[in-house]
Design a protein around this motif. Structure first.
Motif, PDB file in Angstrom:
ATOM      1  N   THR A   8      68.793 -18.265  -2.765  1.00 37.46           N
ATOM      2  CA  THR A   8      68.525 -17.028  -2.203  1.00 37.46           C
ATOM      3  C   THR A   8      67.512 -16.367  -2.879  1.00 37.46           C
ATOM      4  O   THR A   8      66.948 -16.948  -4.197  1.00 37.46           O
ATOM      5  N   ASP A  14      67.334  -6.494   1.618  1.00 37.20           N
ATOM      6  CA  ASP A  14      66.808  -5.612   2.668  1.00 37.20           C
ATOM      7  C   ASP A  14      67.468  -4.110   2.378  1.00 37.20           C
ATOM      8  O   ASP A  14      68.239  -3.840   1.439  1.00 37.20           O
ATOM      9  N   THR A  18      71.264  -6.384   1.748  1.00 33.37           N
ATOM     10  CA  THR A  18      71.747  -7.743   2.500  1.00 33.37           C
ATOM     11  C   THR A  18      70.514  -8.740   1.885  1.00 33.37           C
ATOM     12  O   THR A  18      69.411  -8.382   1.953  1.00 33.37           O
ATOM     13  N   GLN A  20      69.432 -12.931   2.272  1.00 31.13           N
ATOM     14  CA  GLN A  20      69.555 -14.286   3.116  1.00 31.13           C
ATOM     15  C   GLN A  20      69.621 -15.087   2.252  1.00 31.13           C
ATOM     16  O   GLN A  20      69.123 -15.316   1.189  1.00 31.13           O
ATOM     17  N   SER A  78      72.874 -20.854   7.189  1.00 31.10           N
ATOM     18  CA  SER A  78      72.223 -19.424   6.735  1.00 31.10           C
ATOM     19  C   SER A  78      72.988 -18.316   6.933  1.00 31.10           C
ATOM     20  O   SER A  78      73.641 -17.971   7.841  1.00 31.10           O
ATOM     21  N   GLN A  80      74.229 -14.401   5.333  1.00 28.99           N
ATOM     22  CA  GLN A  80      73.938 -13.007   4.976  1.00 28.99           C
ATOM     23  C   GLN A  80      75.090 -12.458   3.952  1.00 28.99           C
ATOM     24  O   GLN A  80      76.285 -12.496   4.453  1.00 28.99           O
ATOM     25  N   GLN A  82      75.845  -9.279   2.175  1.00 24.39           N
ATOM     26  CA  GLN A  82      75.808  -7.917   2.173  1.00 24.39           C
ATOM     27  C   GLN A  82      76.751  -7.142   1.088  1.00 24.39           C
ATOM     28  O   GLN A  82      77.984  -7.562   0.957  1.00 24.39           O
ATOM     29  N   SER A  99      78.547 -13.490   5.629  1.00 24.49           N
ATOM     30  CA  SER A  99      78.541 -13.814   7.267  1.00 24.49           C
ATOM     31  C   SER A  99      77.309 -14.688   7.729  1.00 24.49           C
ATOM     32  O   SER A  99      76.463 -14.819   7.266  1.00 24.49           O
ATOM     33  N   SER A 100      77.760 -15.191   9.013  1.00 22.38           N
ATOM     34  CA  SER A 100      76.624 -15.972   9.632  1.00 22.38           C
ATOM     35  C   SER A 100      76.996 -15.788  10.991  1.00 22.38           C
ATOM     36  O   SER A 100      78.153 -16.172  11.519  1.00 22.38           O
TER      37      SER A 100
END
Length: 113
Positions: A8, A14, A18, A20, A78, A80, A82, A99-100
């Motif tokens: 990452t 963001d 969060t 990626q 991929s 996320q 958070q 999560s994805s």
């Protein structure tokens, strides 16, 4: 940031706290965990979350409070990651969710001092 099978960029968090996260497709661990159905070991996932916490809040000491794994994390996903609670001073607890595509793979919280 590279950690075991995860990568990452901590600079790209963001406004929703969060990140990626990409899961490697060719990591050697997948040959043994588990042959025919490779999944990321839980210890790798927890270690990655703690490494992110240490990067986000240098100088703090972290302890896992709880972790729940609800879906396997497989090669090539991929994700996320958070965080909740980054901007409050009390209680000294961060929540996290990996999560994805609408699936929660892992969630929990860590305490820090």
């Amino acid at each position: 940031m590279q950690y075991e099978v995860f990568s990452t960029s901590m600079d790209l968090m963001d406004s929703n706290s969060t990140l990626q996260v990409e899961v490697d497709t060719l990591a050697p661990i997948f040959a043994e965990h588990f042959p025919g159905y490779p999944i990321v070991p839980a210890a790798f996932t927890v270690g990655f979350v703690l490494a992110c916490c240490r990067t986000l809040m240098p100088g703090k000491s972290f302890q896992v409070k709880r972790v729940v794994f609800t879906e396997p994390i497989t090669p090539g996903l991929s994700l996320q990651l958070q965080f909740t609670g980054l901007h409050r001073s009390e209680p000294r607890e961060l929540g996290f969710t990996l999560s994805s595509s609408g699936f929660i793979h892992c969630r929990g919280s860590v305490m820090y001092v």
